[in-house]
Design an enzyme around this catalytic site. Structure first.
Site, PDB file in Angstrom:
ATOM      1  CG  ASP A 567      45.317  59.347  19.466  1.00  0.00           C
ATOM      2  OD1 ASP A 567      45.879  59.298  20.577  1.00  0.00           O
ATOM      3  OD2 ASP A 567      44.080  59.273  19.335  1.00  0.00           O
ATOM      4  CG  ASP A 568      49.647  63.848  17.862  1.00  0.00           C
ATOM      5  OD1 ASP A 568      50.631  63.252  18.333  1.00  0.00           O
ATOM      6  OD2 ASP A 568      49.564  64.200  16.676  1.00  0.00           O
TER       7      ASP A 568
END
Ligand code: WT7
Length: 696
Positions: A567-568
Site C-alpha cells: 500500500d502507500d
C-alpha cells in the site's frame, strides 16, 4: 473520554464499507517491483541451523503439535497458557469469539471473556510475590557512556505505585487517556505501567514527533494529563522536549482542549539545570517534587479482559495516523507468550531491545513482554552508534546481554563500519539475536549471524505490526532451521492466508497478499473512535480476512518471505510513514501546490523518502526552498519523516481522471525508467520526459 465512550463508539450504527472503498493496494504483478533483496534471493537460500536448545520445545514436532491445537481450538490452547498469569476472576469456558467478515456483522475479537486481570500486576507484583523482587528489572544506560541506573522489580513496583497514586490524585480514573512524551528513561516504562495499574489508557508519543503531531494525538484521545521529560541527549545533540510539549498544549488549546496537568521528569543526563525548562504555574509540575511524597502502595484496578489497555498511533496509506487500540487480557497473554517462546526468555535473563517505547516494539518487547517473563531489561537512552559503532557491544559486555533485539537498519549501518568494532568485544553472553521492522537482506542477516553471533546464535526475524500487537510469523530458536531473509513460520494461534488480488487463497509455494484468517489474542480491537475506519482498513479488502498491507512469498517448505508493503506506506528504518501524511505536510508550504511521495531502496534505511513537488508559477526548486520544504515536514510530523530526495515536478503523471500514477514515480525514483510500463493512459505523457530531464 472514558471506557464507556469507547463502547459507545462501537455501538455506533454499523455502516458496511461500500463498493469502491475496498483496500487500495498495488496489483500483484507490481509486487515484484518492490521486492526487497531478501525476497529476490528467496527460496534457493539454504536453511541454517545452529546448536541451540530451546527450554520449552524439544523439536519441530513439538511445534507442529502445539501449532495445530492453537489453530483448531484457540480457546482451549490460549486458556491453558493464560493459567500461567494471575487472573483476579477466571474467564468463562466459552471465552473466545471473533468475526472477521464485514458482511456478517460488526468486526470483533474477544479473548478471555468474563476474566479480570491487570497487566501491571502480572509484570511486577507477581514477581515480587513469588520472591523475585530483588531481581534487576531495569538496567538503564545513558546516552553518554559512564552513567547507569539499576532498578529491581520491587523498586520499579514502588515507583509505579507512587506515580499511579499521583495520577489518581489528578482525577485520572479507569478509561481516561494519558499522553506520554518521554525519551528512553526508566520513567517511560514506569509511566506506562502506572497507567495500566489504574486502568488508564496510555498513549505514548515517540519523543521525535513534532508539536503538531503531539497535539493531534492529545486531541484525538482527550488526554488531560501529559507525562513528559525536560530534554534528551541523542548522540552529541541535546534536544529540548518540554518546549515541544508546551507548543503542543498550545495547539490543543487553540482547538478548544485544555491539558490540565503536565508532569515533567528532569532528565539530568541531558545536561542543564531545571531553570532551563520553563514551567507553567498550576499546570506543570516536576516529577521529583511530586512523586516521592506519594505512597509506594496502590491497589490494582482489576480490568476486564476486553477493557482497553493502550492506544498507539500509526500511519496508514491514507489520512491521519490511526489510534490502534489494544485490549488487556489477550494482549497480555500474547506479549508474554511470544517473549517466552521467541526469545526463550526466562526470569533474570538480561535482554536488550534497542527499540524506543514510542513504537509498538518498545511496548510489547521492552515494557510488557519481558517483564511478564521476569527478565532484566536494558533501557538505552542513546543511539547505538554513539560515540562509536562499538557502543552496542560495550553495553552487551557490560550487562552480559543474552538476547539482543534490533532492526535491520542498525545491522546494515554496523556492517558498513567493518568487523573490528565487533571483534574487539567479547559478546560471549549473547545467545539469541532478533530482528524486526522491515525485511532483512540476506547479506545483513549473515553478517549478524556470523560476525555478531559468531555463528552460534540463532537469528529470529520476527514479522508483526503495530496492529498485531505481538510476533506473528517468526522463527523459534533451535526448533526449526532458519533461512536468511525469511520470517519462517507462523507463531501459535496465527493462521496466515496468502491470497491473490481476488482474495482467493493460494496454496503451496507462490506469491500474494499476506492476510490472517482468524483472530489471535493481541488482534487490534478497533481504531480509537472510528470502528468503521477499522473495518474498512483491515477487513474490507478481502472477505473474512485481516489484511496486513504486506506482500509475501511462501516457499516449498511453507516458509514466509515478507516482500514489504503493497500500500502507500513506506518503511524508513523500520518506521512506518504514510506517503499521504508527508504529501499533506509538503503542501502546507505556500510555494508547494502539489506533492507525490514514494519510497525507494536505500542501502541503510531500507527505504528512503522520495518526494516530487510541484511549485507555484515562477518558482524553481533551489536549495533554499528545499531546506524550507524539509523543515515544513520536520515541524509538521517529525525529523524522521523528512524527505531524502526532493524532485521538482512541473507536472505529475496523472491518468485522465486525475489519479497520480505512482507506479511511474516509483520507477523514476529507483532509476528504472526503462521499465515504466504502459504510460498510454496518462493524460499528458510528456510529463515523464520532463521529470527525467530534471532529476535532482
Ligand atoms: C510493518 C509494520 C512490528 C514492529 C515494528 C514495525 C514491516 C515488520 C518485519 C519483518 C519484514 C517487517 C512490515 C509491516 N515489518 N517486521 N521481520 N520482515 N517486514 O511495526 O510500524 O507497525 O510496521 O513493518 O511491512 O507491515 P509497524
Amino acid at each position: 473520554r472514558s471506557a464507556n465512550s469507547l463502547s459507545e463508539a462501537r455501538k455506533v450504527r454499523h455502516s458496511r464499507p461500500g463498493k469502491g472503498q475496498a483496500v487500495r493496494c498495488r496489483p500483484l504483478s507490481a509486487l515484484q517491483q518492490n521486492v526487497s533483496a531478501a525476497a529476490a534471493a528467496a527460496p534457493a537460500m539454504e536453511a541454517s541451523t545452529v546448536d541451540y536448545k530451546h527450554s520449552l520445545l524439544a523439536s519441530r514436532e513439538d511445534y507442529d503439535k502445539m501449532y495445530k491445537r492453537s489453530i483448531e481450538d484457540p480457546a482451549a490452547f490460549w486458556g491453558d497458557i493464560a493459567k500461567g498469569y494471575h487472573w483476579e476472576q477466571q474467564w468463562e469456558d466459552d471465552h473466545h469469539t471473533h468475526n472477521f467478515d464485514v458482511t456478517a456483522g460488526r468486526i470483533s475479537t474477544e479473548f478471555f471473556k468474563g476474566g479480570t486481570t491487570n497487566i501491571a500486576y502480572n509484570c511486577l507484583d507477581r514477581h515480587v510475590k513469588e520472591g523475585r523482587g530483588d531481581v534487576d528489572c531495569l538496567l538503564w544506560e545513558a546516552n553518554d557512556p559512564g552513567t547507569e541506573r539499576r532498578m529491581t522489580y520491587s523498586e520499579v513496583l514502588a515507583e509505579v505505585c507512587r506515580l499511579a497514586n499521583w495520577l489518581k490524585a489528578q482525577g485520572i480514573k479507569k478509561g481516561d487517556a494519558v499522553a506520554i512524551y518521554m525519551p528512553m528513561l526508566c520513567e517511560l516504562p514506569i509511566s506506562m505501567l502506572a497507567c495500566a495499574r489504574i486502568g488508564a489508557i496510555h498513549s505514548v508519543i515517540f519523543a521525535g514527533f513534532s508539536p503538531e503531531s503531539i497535539a493531534a494525538r492529545i486531541l484525538d484521545c482527550k488526554a488531560k494529563v501529559v507525562l513528559a521529560a525536560s530534554a534528551v541527549k541523542r548522540g552529541k545533540k541535546a534536544i529540548d522536549l518540554k518546549s515541544m510539549v508546551d507548543k503542543a498544549v498550545g495547539f490543543a488549546s487553540r482547538d478548544g482542549f485544555e491539558v490540565e496537568k503536565c508532569l515533567v521528569c528532569h532528565n539530568t543526563s541531558a545536561g542543564g539545570g531545571k531553570e532551563a525548562t520553563p514551567m507553567k504555574d498550576g499546570r506543570d509540575v516536576w516529577w521529583d517534587a511530586e512523586i516521592p511524597s506519594h505512597s509506594s502502595e496502590c491497589a490494582v484496578e482489576w480490568m476486564h479482559s476486553e477493557d482497553p489497555l493502550f492506544l498507539l498511533y500509526t500511519s496508514g496509506s491514507t489520512g491521519k495516523p490511526k489510534g490502534v487500540l489494544h485490549s488487556t487480557g489477550g494482549y497480555m497473554v500474547m506479549a508474554g507468550t511470544t517473549s517466552r517462546y521467541v526469545f526463550d526468555l526466562q526470569p533474570g535473563d538480561v535482554y536488550w531491545c534497542t527499540a524506543d517505547c514510542g513504537w509498538i516494539t518498545g511496548h510489547t518487547y521492552l515494557t510488557y513482554g519481558p517483564m511478564l517473563c521476569g527478565a532484566t531489561n536494558v533501557v538505552f537512552e542513546g543511539t547505538p552508534t554513539y560515540p562509536t559503532p562499538a557502543r552496542s557491544w560495550q553495553v552487551v559486555d557490560k550487562f552480559k546481554v543474552k538476547q539482543y533485539y534490533t532492526a535491520p537498519t542498525l545491522i546494515r549501518s554496523l556492517l558498513s563500519s567493518g568487523n573490528d568494532h565487533v571483534k574487539a568485544h567479547d559478546r560471549s553472553s549473547l545467545k539469541i539475536l532478533g530482528t524486526v521492522g522491515e525485511p532483512i537482506n540476506p547479506e545483513a542477516w549473515k553478517w549478524y549471524s556470523e560476525v555478531v553471533g559468531d555463528g552460534r546464535c540463532p537469528i529470529v526475524d520476527t514479522w508483526w505490526q503495530t496492529e498485531t500487537g505481538a510476533h506473528m510469523i517468526t522463527p523459534l530458536p533451535g526448533v526449526f532451521p532458519a533461512k536468511p531473509g525469511s520470517a519462517t513460520l507462523p507463531f501459535f494461534g496465527v493462521a496466515p492466508s496468502m491470497v491473490n488480488e481476488h482474495g482467493k487463497a493460494i496454496e503451496g509455494p507462490g506469491e500474494g497478499y499476506l492476510c490472517i484468517k482468524q483472530a489471535w489474542p493481541s488482534t487490534i480491537r478497533t481504531i480509537y473512535g472510528d470502528h468503521d475506519r477499522y473495518e474498512t482498513t483491515y477487513f474490507a479488502g478481502f472477505k473474512g480476512l485481516y489484511f496486513s498491507g504486506d506482500g509475501c512469498r511462501r516457499d516449498e517448505d511453507g516458509y514466509y518471505w515478507i516482500t514489504g508493503r503493497v500500500d502507500d506506506v513506506i518503511n524508513v528504518s523500520g518506521h512506518r510513514i504514510g506517503t499521504a501524511e508527508v504529501e499533506s505536510a509538503l503542501t502546507l508550504h505556500p510555494k508547494c501546490t502539489e506533492a507525490a511521495v514514494v519510497g525507494y531502496e536505500h542501502p541503510i534505511k531500507g527505504q528512503g523518502i522520495y518526494a516530487y513537488v510541484s511549485l507555484i508559477e515562477g518558482e524553481e526548486l533551489e536549495d533554499a526552498l528545499k531546506k524550507e520544504l524539509t523543515l515544513t515536514v520536520r515541524s509538521n510530523i517529525g525529523a524522521f519523516a523528512a524527505p531524502d530526495i526532493l524532485h521538482w515536478a512541473p507536472g505529475l503523471p496523472k491518468t485522465r481522471s486525475g489519479k497520480i500514477m505512482r507506479r511511474v514515480l516509483r520507477k523514476i525514483a529507483s532509476k528504472e525508467e526503462s521499465q515504466l510500463g504502459d504510460t498510454s493512459t496518462l493524460a499528458d505523457p510528456g510529463v515523464v520526459n520532463q521529470l527525467l530531464s530534471n532529476r535532482p
